[in-house]
Design a protein around this motif. Sequence first.
Motif, PDB file in Angstrom:
ATOM      1  N   THR A 129       0.851  -1.197   0.000  1.00 23.44           N
ATOM      2  CA  THR A 129       0.000   0.000   0.000  1.00 23.44           C
ATOM      3  C   THR A 129       0.881   1.239   0.000  1.00 23.44           C
ATOM      4  OG1 THR A 129      -0.113  -0.134   2.421  1.00 23.44           O
ATOM      5  CG2 THR A 129      -1.959  -1.090   1.171  1.00 23.44           C
ATOM      6  N   PRO A 130       0.340   2.409  -0.377  1.00 25.15           N
ATOM      7  CA  PRO A 130       1.152   3.623  -0.437  1.00 25.15           C
ATOM      8  C   PRO A 130       1.748   3.983   0.921  1.00 25.15           C
ATOM      9  CG  PRO A 130      -0.926   3.940  -1.589  1.00 25.15           C
ATOM     10  CD  PRO A 130      -1.031   2.635  -0.876  1.00 25.15           C
ATOM     11  N   TYR A 131       2.978   4.445   0.896  1.00 26.92           N
ATOM     12  CA  TYR A 131       3.666   4.927   2.093  1.00 26.92           C
ATOM     13  C   TYR A 131       3.237   6.375   2.340  1.00 26.92           C
ATOM     14  CZ  TYR A 131       7.529   6.337   5.177  1.00 26.92           C
ATOM     15  OH  TYR A 131       8.278   6.816   6.215  1.00 26.92           O
ATOM     16  N   ILE A 132       2.883   6.690   3.588  1.00 25.70           N
ATOM     17  CA  ILE A 132       2.399   8.025   3.934  1.00 25.70           C
ATOM     18  C   ILE A 132       3.493   8.790   4.656  1.00 25.70           C
ATOM     19  CG2 ILE A 132       0.607   9.366   5.096  1.00 25.70           C
ATOM     20  CD1 ILE A 132      -0.440   7.572   2.852  1.00 25.70           C
ATOM     21  N   VAL A 133       3.948   9.889   4.073  1.00 24.15           N
ATOM     22  CA  VAL A 133       4.921  10.773   4.725  1.00 24.15           C
ATOM     23  C   VAL A 133       4.147  11.766   5.576  1.00 24.15           C
ATOM     24  CG1 VAL A 133       6.746  12.481   4.376  1.00 24.15           C
ATOM     25  CG2 VAL A 133       6.574  10.502   2.850  1.00 24.15           C
ATOM     26  N   TYR A 134       4.487  11.824   6.866  1.00 19.64           N
ATOM     27  CA  TYR A 134       3.723  12.669   7.791  1.00 19.64           C
ATOM     28  C   TYR A 134       3.750  14.136   7.371  1.00 19.64           C
ATOM     29  CZ  TYR A 134       2.196  14.910  12.105  1.00 19.64           C
ATOM     30  OH  TYR A 134       1.527  15.690  13.011  1.00 19.64           O
ATOM     31  N   GLU A 135       4.893  14.625   6.916  1.00 17.22           N
ATOM     32  CA  GLU A 135       4.995  16.023   6.493  1.00 17.22           C
ATOM     33  C   GLU A 135       4.096  16.295   5.287  1.00 17.22           C
ATOM     34  OE1 GLU A 135       6.608  18.715   7.837  1.00 17.22           O
ATOM     35  OE2 GLU A 135       6.874  17.374   9.554  1.00 17.22           O
ATOM     36  N   ASP A 136       3.962  15.317   4.401  1.00 14.46           N
ATOM     37  CA  ASP A 136       3.061  15.489   3.264  1.00 14.46           C
ATOM     38  C   ASP A 136       1.614  15.582   3.736  1.00 14.46           C
ATOM     39  OD1 ASP A 136       5.196  15.430   1.568  1.00 14.46           O
ATOM     40  OD2 ASP A 136       4.895  13.360   0.893  1.00 14.46           O
ATOM     41  N   TYR A 137       1.270  14.790   4.740  1.00 14.96           N
ATOM     42  CA  TYR A 137      -0.082  14.883   5.308  1.00 14.96           C
ATOM     43  C   TYR A 137      -0.305  16.268   5.926  1.00 14.96           C
ATOM     44  CZ  TYR A 137      -3.836  14.458   8.687  1.00 14.96           C
ATOM     45  OH  TYR A 137      -4.972  14.699   9.423  1.00 14.96           O
ATOM     46  N   LYS A 138       0.676  16.730   6.698  1.00 12.00           N
ATOM     47  CA  LYS A 138       0.544  18.032   7.361  1.00 12.00           C
ATOM     48  C   LYS A 138       0.349  19.167   6.364  1.00 12.00           C
ATOM     49  CE  LYS A 138       3.412  19.309  10.489  1.00 12.00           C
ATOM     50  NZ  LYS A 138       4.694  19.526  11.207  1.00 12.00           N
ATOM     51  N   HIS A 139       1.062  19.091   5.250  1.00 12.02           N
ATOM     52  CA  HIS A 139       1.053  20.203   4.289  1.00 12.02           C
ATOM     53  C   HIS A 139       0.157  19.928   3.083  1.00 12.02           C
ATOM     54  CE1 HIS A 139       4.178  22.220   6.563  1.00 12.02           C
ATOM     55  NE2 HIS A 139       4.896  21.111   6.556  1.00 12.02           N
TER      56      HIS A 139
ATOM     57  N   PHE B 164      14.430   0.266  14.340  1.00 12.29           N
ATOM     58  CA  PHE B 164      14.308   1.268  13.288  1.00 12.29           C
ATOM     59  C   PHE B 164      13.222   2.262  13.689  1.00 12.29           C
ATOM     60  CE2 PHE B 164      11.862   2.745   9.622  1.00 12.29           C
ATOM     61  CZ  PHE B 164      12.847   3.420   8.913  1.00 12.29           C
ATOM     62  N   ILE B 165      13.488   3.551  13.580  1.00 14.58           N
ATOM     63  CA  ILE B 165      12.484   4.578  13.842  1.00 14.58           C
ATOM     64  C   ILE B 165      12.127   5.250  12.525  1.00 14.58           C
ATOM     65  CG2 ILE B 165      14.317   6.216  14.532  1.00 14.58           C
ATOM     66  CD1 ILE B 165      12.177   7.584  16.309  1.00 14.58           C
ATOM     67  N   ASP B 166      10.864   5.213  12.207  1.00 13.86           N
ATOM     68  CA  ASP B 166      10.382   5.744  10.935  1.00 13.86           C
ATOM     69  C   ASP B 166      10.214   7.259  11.065  1.00 13.86           C
ATOM     70  OD1 ASP B 166       9.281   6.196   8.500  1.00 13.86           O
ATOM     71  OD2 ASP B 166       7.660   4.721   8.675  1.00 13.86           O
ATOM     72  N   LEU B 167      11.276   7.987  10.805  1.00 13.98           N
ATOM     73  CA  LEU B 167      11.283   9.431  11.032  1.00 13.98           C
ATOM     74  C   LEU B 167      10.316  10.173  10.124  1.00 13.98           C
ATOM     75  CD1 LEU B 167      15.135   9.928  11.437  1.00 13.98           C
ATOM     76  CD2 LEU B 167      13.409   9.955  13.241  1.00 13.98           C
ATOM     77  N   LYS B 168      10.004   9.611   8.983  1.00 16.59           N
ATOM     78  CA  LYS B 168       9.108  10.292   8.047  1.00 16.59           C
ATOM     79  C   LYS B 168       7.660   9.821   8.153  1.00 16.59           C
ATOM     80  CE  LYS B 168      12.607  11.195   4.465  1.00 16.59           C
ATOM     81  NZ  LYS B 168      12.957  10.990   3.026  1.00 16.59           N
ATOM     82  N   GLY B 169       7.465   8.601   8.628  1.00 14.16           N
ATOM     83  CA  GLY B 169       6.138   8.002   8.550  1.00 14.16           C
ATOM     84  C   GLY B 169       5.441   7.812   9.874  1.00 14.16           C
ATOM     85  N   GLY B 170       5.391   8.843  10.724  1.00 11.72           N
ATOM     86  CA  GLY B 170       4.648   8.750  11.978  1.00 11.72           C
ATOM     87  C   GLY B 170       5.444   8.284  13.168  1.00 11.72           C
ATOM     88  N   LEU B 171       6.765   8.176  12.999  1.00  7.72           N
ATOM     89  CA  LEU B 171       7.662   7.817  14.111  1.00  7.72           C
ATOM     90  C   LEU B 171       7.364   6.430  14.676  1.00  7.72           C
ATOM     91  CD1 LEU B 171       7.742  11.286  15.945  1.00  7.72           C
ATOM     92  CD2 LEU B 171       9.461  10.338  14.388  1.00  7.72           C
ATOM     93  N   GLY B 172       6.995   5.510  13.813  1.00  6.20           N
ATOM     94  CA  GLY B 172       6.781   4.142  14.250  1.00  6.20           C
ATOM     95  C   GLY B 172       8.094   3.443  14.536  1.00  6.20           C
ATOM     96  N   LEU B 173       8.050   2.408  15.366  1.00  6.42           N
ATOM     97  CA  LEU B 173       9.231   1.615  15.708  1.00  6.42           C
ATOM     98  C   LEU B 173       9.063   0.209  15.139  1.00  6.42           C
ATOM     99  CD1 LEU B 173       9.740   2.649  19.449  1.00  6.42           C
ATOM    100  CD2 LEU B 173      10.845   3.603  17.428  1.00  6.42           C
ATOM    101  N   ARG B 174      10.112  -0.286  14.512  1.00  8.15           N
ATOM    102  CA  ARG B 174      10.070  -1.628  13.951  1.00  8.15           C
ATOM    103  C   ARG B 174      11.421  -2.302  14.142  1.00  8.15           C
ATOM    104  NH1 ARG B 174       7.016   1.186  10.057  1.00  8.15           N
ATOM    105  NH2 ARG B 174       8.777   1.608   8.664  1.00  8.15           N
ATOM    106  N   PRO B 175      11.444  -3.645  14.187  1.00  9.61           N
ATOM    107  CA  PRO B 175      12.728  -4.353  14.247  1.00  9.61           C
ATOM    108  C   PRO B 175      13.571  -4.022  13.026  1.00  9.61           C
ATOM    109  CG  PRO B 175      10.914  -5.838  14.743  1.00  9.61           C
ATOM    110  CD  PRO B 175      10.299  -4.571  14.258  1.00  9.61           C
ATOM    111  N   LEU B 176      14.865  -3.934  13.199  1.00  6.82           N
ATOM    112  CA  LEU B 176      15.751  -3.614  12.083  1.00  6.82           C
ATOM    113  C   LEU B 176      15.645  -4.658  10.979  1.00  6.82           C
ATOM    114  CD1 LEU B 176      18.962  -2.482  13.999  1.00  6.82           C
ATOM    115  CD2 LEU B 176      17.289  -1.025  12.842  1.00  6.82           C
ATOM    116  N   ALA B 177      15.523  -5.926  11.354  1.00  4.80           N
ATOM    117  CA  ALA B 177      15.430  -6.995  10.361  1.00  4.80           C
ATOM    118  C   ALA B 177      14.169  -6.843   9.524  1.00  4.80           C
ATOM    119  CB  ALA B 177      15.446  -8.357  11.041  1.00  4.80           C
ATOM    120  N   ALA B 178      13.056  -6.523  10.182  1.00  5.08           N
ATOM    121  CA  ALA B 178      11.799  -6.357   9.463  1.00  5.08           C
ATOM    122  C   ALA B 178      11.886  -5.190   8.498  1.00  5.08           C
ATOM    123  CB  ALA B 178      10.654  -6.154  10.451  1.00  5.08           C
TER     124      ALA B 178
END
Length: 460
Positions: A233-243, A426-440
């Motif tokens: 599915t499309p990746y959502i950039v938080y800054e794009d949502y804000k603006h 991994f911290i998703d700095l662009k996509g809502g600051l989600g946390l995920r395992p580095l391997a994933a």
Amino acid sequence: LNPLYDRSIDCIHDFYRTFQLFPKYSSLIKDLTIANEMDLVSYLSLVNNPSIDAAASDTDFLLLLNQKKLNYLMLNISFTINQFNTNLATTGSNKLENCLDLVDSLIVKLQAAKVKAVPSEAGVSLFMYGQKAKIDFEQSYVNIVEQKLCDNLIYYSLGIDGFDAINIKRGDLIFVGGFASHGKSVLLRYIAYRFMVDYGLNTVFFSFEVDALTIRNLFLVLHANNKAIFPNTPYIVYEDYKHRKLTEDQADFLFHYAAKDFFTNPNYGTIYVDQPGKSRFNLVDLRLKLSHIEKTTMPVHVCVVDYLTMMYPCLHEKVNVQRSDYNQLIKDFKATALTHTNAKGESAPFVAVTAAQISRQGLADAQKNNNYYSLSAFADYSEIERSSDIALTVLFNQELRIQSKVRIQCLKNRDGVVVENPTDLFIDLKGGLGLRPLAAQSDILSGTLNVLDALRSLDF
């Protein structure tokens, strides 16, 4: 407590141990006079005053005690209401905001009077002796099995690789420590989101730094970028949502699929975000809010406070707030989690999650120790070490930031072993600051590149 009370009990105990009899009052006074224990003589003379109520049996004493509690509570309520009426007549009736402030104060004082009247109403006592104790113990295990069979989980995990030893249960207090802007709020939102999606738990999220709408938007973008739920599915950039720069496909996915799933999926819990508008929001205010939510909106399974030491630590206004007041707030927040009741008045402990800021010195000590924190990092509030069931730290220095990594460490695990080694997520700095395992995350990136390579190879 009066030390003379303890000394009096010791004297009576010594007499009983010697003669296997309790002393008469006259004999006790005579012996103490001979021993020149005149302070005890004066104290016991006061206690023996016939004008002081006394009970002949335990049952009579409990009845007398409950009556005294009721009398004190009614007196406290009457005084508080009279004070409210006086203040309302003199200063509160001319402006709406003055009147509302007085009402808030009245509510807090009445709640404080209730807590003071029955401070241990939710306490638990276990007499571990005899056949009944054995039966109760066996039944408790039967209850655990029944709960497991009906998927009513007792323990929850953080879902972080290597942290399997951390088992969270209702009533636990989880503290997240970190330096300023090192990701404390990110980890709090991660925990709230995991409890909601993976366990179907309802969470009340109190935010004192970030406004409620921003918290909501971050949760929605984080959910949309959960590719374990929404693959391809499309990746959502938080800054794009804000603006307002989302493409048509991104907007369609976010609003018609991800948001619908977040808000209406029956397998999920609910997140209730609250941004207190009161400048001196205290623990009584929090308890009242949770009680209101329980009765009007949803059961409360988790309470996240971002973060606790930003609350006003006293029940009443105090000129000089001390560190001890914050330590008491931490202790009382833990007690609130353990003694919470549902809409029916039944015991319903919740998981309490909050954060504390680590000082610059605490960060410097960690950097000298190969980026490892120790429990001394929480030294500003010593009660954290005592009251917390699970103590975590989060590190997000410049080195880690460049790599889009955040380091999580466990410093305390009351119900299991302490995980010695920290783990990087991994911290998703662009996509809502989600946390995920580095391997994933590596797998996701690898899959994306493979898809792109395949598309490039197509000959249209």
